[in-house]
Scaffold this active site. Structure first.
Site, mmCIF file in Angstrom:
data_model
loop_
_atom_site.group_PDB
_atom_site.id
_atom_site.type_symbol
_atom_site.label_atom_id
_atom_site.label_comp_id
_atom_site.label_asym_id
_atom_site.label_seq_id
_atom_site.Cartn_x
_atom_site.Cartn_y
_atom_site.Cartn_z
ATOM 1 N N GLY A 2 68.525 39.873 113.107
ATOM 2 C CA GLY A 2 69.962 39.638 113.143
ATOM 3 C C GLY A 2 70.547 39.218 114.472
ATOM 4 O O GLY A 2 71.712 38.822 114.524
ATOM 5 N N GLU B 251 62.752 42.599 113.753
ATOM 6 C CA GLU B 251 62.376 41.442 112.917
ATOM 7 C C GLU B 251 63.236 40.232 113.214
ATOM 8 O O GLU B 251 63.988 39.767 112.359
ATOM 9 C CB GLU B 251 62.566 41.800 111.439
ATOM 10 N N PRO B 252 63.169 39.695 114.404
ATOM 11 C CA PRO B 252 64.024 38.556 114.715
ATOM 12 C C PRO B 252 63.511 37.270 114.079
ATOM 13 O O PRO B 252 62.305 37.012 114.070
ATOM 14 C CB PRO B 252 63.909 38.464 116.241
ATOM 15 N N GLY B 253 64.413 36.490 113.553
ATOM 16 C CA GLY B 253 64.055 35.173 113.040
ATOM 17 C C GLY B 253 64.771 34.133 113.883
ATOM 18 O O GLY B 253 64.194 33.471 114.741
ATOM 19 N N ARG B 254 66.096 34.065 113.678
ATOM 20 C CA ARG B 254 66.926 33.070 114.356
ATOM 21 C C ARG B 254 66.765 33.101 115.875
ATOM 22 O O ARG B 254 66.656 32.054 116.517
ATOM 23 C CB ARG B 254 68.389 33.373 113.998
ATOM 24 N N TYR C 89 77.191 27.127 104.627
ATOM 25 C CA TYR C 89 77.954 28.170 105.332
ATOM 26 C C TYR C 89 79.103 27.598 106.147
ATOM 27 O O TYR C 89 79.716 28.321 106.925
ATOM 28 C CB TYR C 89 77.057 28.934 106.313
ATOM 29 N N CYS D 164 74.640 12.521 97.118
ATOM 30 C CA CYS D 164 75.843 12.282 96.304
ATOM 31 C C CYS D 164 76.682 13.547 96.131
ATOM 32 O O CYS D 164 76.884 14.020 95.019
ATOM 33 C CB CYS D 164 75.428 11.754 94.948
ATOM 34 N N GLU D 165 77.112 14.135 97.237
ATOM 35 C CA GLU D 165 77.948 15.343 97.202
ATOM 36 C C GLU D 165 78.934 15.243 98.360
ATOM 37 O O GLU D 165 78.535 14.874 99.476
ATOM 38 C CB GLU D 165 77.105 16.603 97.462
ATOM 39 N N TYR E 217 66.182 28.412 109.798
ATOM 40 C CA TYR E 217 66.818 28.154 108.496
ATOM 41 C C TYR E 217 67.168 26.676 108.340
ATOM 42 O O TYR E 217 68.194 26.321 107.776
ATOM 43 C CB TYR E 217 68.050 29.059 108.299
HETATM 44 N N1 LLP Z 1 64.953 41.077 108.409
HETATM 45 C C1 LLP Z 1 65.556 41.036 107.207
HETATM 46 C C2 LLP Z 1 65.368 42.141 106.289
HETATM 47 C C3 LLP Z 1 66.351 39.940 106.857
HETATM 48 O O1 LLP Z 1 66.959 39.905 105.682
HETATM 49 C C4 LLP Z 1 66.516 38.860 107.772
HETATM 50 C C5 LLP Z 1 67.314 37.687 107.428
HETATM 51 C C6 LLP Z 1 65.851 38.954 109.013
HETATM 52 C C7 LLP Z 1 65.094 40.075 109.303
HETATM 53 C C8 LLP Z 1 65.976 37.897 110.051
HETATM 54 O O2 LLP Z 1 67.282 37.736 110.458
HETATM 55 P P1 LLP Z 1 67.645 36.842 111.741
HETATM 56 O O3 LLP Z 1 67.039 37.493 112.948
HETATM 57 O O4 LLP Z 1 67.104 35.492 111.510
HETATM 58 O O5 LLP Z 1 69.123 36.870 111.774
HETATM 59 N N2 LLP Z 1 69.965 31.326 105.882
HETATM 60 C C9 LLP Z 1 70.921 32.043 106.713
HETATM 61 C C10 LLP Z 1 70.327 33.324 107.267
HETATM 62 C C11 LLP Z 1 69.800 34.271 106.222
HETATM 63 C C12 LLP Z 1 69.197 35.525 106.817
HETATM 64 C C13 LLP Z 1 68.508 36.352 105.805
HETATM 65 N N3 LLP Z 1 67.853 37.508 106.301
HETATM 66 C C14 LLP Z 1 71.408 31.113 107.807
HETATM 67 O O6 LLP Z 1 71.017 29.951 107.836
HETATM 68 O O7 LLP Z 1 72.237 31.504 108.626
#
Ligand code: LLP
Length: 400
Positions: free
Chosen positions: A225, A259-262, A302, A327-328, A356
Site C-alpha cells: 500500500g 507486501e509492496p507492489g506499487r 480510476y 471505441c470508448e 498495474y
Molecule cells: N497486499 C495485498 C493484500 C493487496 O491487496 C495489494 C494490492 C498489495 C499487497 C499491493 O499493494 P500496493 O503496494 O501495490 O499498493 N490496480 C490498482 C491497485 C490495486 C491494488 C490491489 N491490492 C491501481 O492501479 O491503482
C-alpha cells in the site's frame, strides 16, 4: 538517462520500459528501513508480474505475495524460494489450495471461516498441516481512492477481530492447521501514516491477546500500500513507515512481512506511445496516439493521473486530451493538459506506468498487448515480445 527515442525505434510502440536499477533502489530503501527487526519483503506480484521483474527482485532477496496459483507458479519459476511465498486472496479454488500445499509455500493467507474449513479439509485429505495466516479487517479508513481501499468492513476483504480470534482458536486446536501468521492490508496508494499505525496497533493488540492464550504468531504481515508520487503527492518515507509499525509491536517477537507492489515498480516504468495525429472538435483539442486504454487502464478506470510528456517538444502549449484508438469515450491517458503542438510520429511518454500497467492490459478491440523492455546498467533487453494477431486468435475455434 534512458534513450526513449532509440527504444521506440528498436521495439516499436506502444511499449513498456522498466528501469531495473530503480527497482533495486526501491527494494534496498525498504529493506534498510525494516532492518531493526527480522523482516521479509514479499513483492506483490500483481503489480507487475513479468518473470524478469520477479526474478530481478528474487535475486535481491525478495519474497512474493501472490493472489492466484498462476502467480505462485510465476514466483517459483522466477526463483523465489518456496519459504518466501505467500498466497492471499478472498477466493481460492480447491485445486489452487491443493497445489499451494503440495508446493509447501510459506503461508496461505485466509480471508473467511468458510475458506479455513476448505483448507483444513484439503489438508486432511492430503495428510498435511497447512501453515496459515488470517487477514484481519481492522475497519480503518485508509483515505485513498474507494476502489483501492480495502480495510473497511464494507469491503470484501478479511474478517473482523472477533471472527479472527475464533478462527485462531479453531486452527490452533486442529492438527492440520498451523496458525503462524496474521495479516492486514488497508488499501493501496496510501499517503498517510496514521491509518497504517492505527491498523497495526489494532492487529498487534489481537496478537498480544492471542499470545496470552498461548497462540504464538510468528509472522506479522502489514500488507502493501505504500504510495508513490504520480503528480505532487507527499508520500510516506520508508523509515517513518517502519518506525510507525515497530512502535505498535511492543512485547512481540515477530518477523515483519510487508507486501509492496506499487512502491517497487510504479516509478520504474514508462509507457511509450506515438502520436498518430491531432484534431480539434469545436475548439477542443485531441492528441490521438497509438496506445489505448486496453494497454494502460488506470486513467480510464480510476481517473488516475499520470504525467504525460511529448519527447523533445516544449513551448506554445495549449490544453489537449491525449486519447487512444479504442471505441470508448473513456479511452484517454490525460485530460485538459497543457501540451505543445505535436506531429505524427512524436513520442508521448506516460510516466509512473510500471505498476498495474501491463498486468491490467487486455486485448479489447483485438489489439495485441505491448512489448516490455527492461534496462539495467544502460543495457536494454526485451522481456516480453509484442503479441501478434495469431497469438490473439490462437485459442479460438471457428464453427463452420
Ligand atoms: N497486499 C495485498 C493484500 C493487496 O491487496 C495489494 C494490492 C498489495 C499487497 C499491493 O499493494 P500496493 O503496494 O501495490 O499498493 N490496480 C490498482 C491497485 C490495486 C491494488 C490491489 N491490492 C491501481 O492501479 O491503482
Amino acid at each position: 538517462m534512458i534513450d526513449f527515442k532509440a527504444l521506440a525505434e528498436t521495439y516499436d510502440t506502444p511499449l513498456y520500459v522498466y528501469d531495473f536499477n530503480h527497482i533495486s533502489e526501491q527494494y534496498d530503501k525498504l529493506k534498510k528501513a525494516f532492518s531493526g527487526r527480522k523482516s521479509l519483503i514479499s513483492y506483490a506480484v500483481k503489480a507487475n508480474s513479468n518473470l524478469s521483474v520477479i526474478s530481478h527482485l528474487a535475486k535481491l532477496g525478495s519474497g512474493a505475495d501472490c493472489v492466484s496459483i498462476g502467480e505462485v507458479r510465476r514466483a517459483l519459476m522466477a526463483g523465489v524460494p518456496k519459504y518466501q511465498i505467500i498466497f492471499s486472496g478472498v477466493g481460492k479454488r480447491d485445486e489452487e489450495i491443493k497445489e499451494a500445499l503440495e508446493k509447501d509455500i510459506l503461508l496461505l493467507n485466509l480471508e473467511s471461516e468458510a475458506e479455513m474449513e476448505r483448507v483444513e479439509a484439503i489438508a486432511v485429505q492430503m495428510g498435511k498441516c497447512a501453515r496459515i495466516s488470517i487477514r484481519v479487517n481492522p475497519n480503518i479508513d485508509p483515505k485513498t481512492h474507494p476502489y483501492i481501499s480495502t480495510g473497511l468492513h464494507e469491503n470484501k476483504f478479511g474478517v473482523d477481530l472477533e471472527t479472527a480470534k475464533r478462527m485462531y482458536i479453531h486452527a490452533n486446536n486442529s492438527s492440520h492447521l498451523d496458525p503462524v501468521g496474521i495479516h492486514f492490508h488497508i488499501g493501496s496508494q496510501l499517503t498517510e501514516l496514521e491509518p497504517i499505525r492505527e491498523a497495526s496497533m489494532i492487529v498487534a493488540d489481537l496478537v498480544r491477546s492471542l499470545k496470552a492464550i498461548k497462540i504464538d504468531i510468528k509472522f506479522f504481515d502489514i500488507g502493501g500500500g505504500l504510495g508513490v508520487v504520480y503528480d505532487n503527492e507527499t508520500t510516506i518515507e520508508p523509515y517513518d513507515y517502519a518506525q510507525a509499525v515497530f512502535s505498535t509491536l511492543y512485547g512481540l517477537d515477530v518477523t515483519l512481512i510487508c507486501e509492496p507492489g506499487r512502491f517497487m515498480v510504479a516509478n520504474a516504468g514508462w509507457f511509450l506511445t506515438r502520436v498518430l495525429y491531432e484534431k480539434v472538435n469545436e475548439g477542443k483539442r485531441f492528441i490521438i496516439v497509438d496506445g489505448g486504454m486496453n494497454d494502460l487502464l488506470r486513467p480510464s478506470l480510476y481517473n488516475a493521473y499520470h504525467k504525460v510528456e511529448v519527447l523533445g517538444k516544449s513551448g506554445n502549449e495549449s490544453e489537449a486530451d491525449v486519447v487512444g484508438p479504442v471505441c470508448e469515450s473513456g479511452d484517454f491517458f490525460a485530460k485538459s493538459r497543457l501540451l505543445p503542438p505535436t506531429e505524427p510520429g512524436d513520442l508521448v511518454i506516460v510516466h509512473s506506468a510500471g505498476a498495474y500497467g501491463f498486468v491490467m492490459a487486455s486485448n479489447y478491440n483485438t489489439r495485441p498487448r505491448p512489448a516490455e523492455v527492461a534496462i539495467e546498467d544502460g543495457q536494454p533487453r526485451c522481456i516480453r515480445q509484442r503479441e501478434t494477431f495469431e497469438d490473439l486468435i490462437r485459442l479460438e475455434t471457428m464453427c463452420l
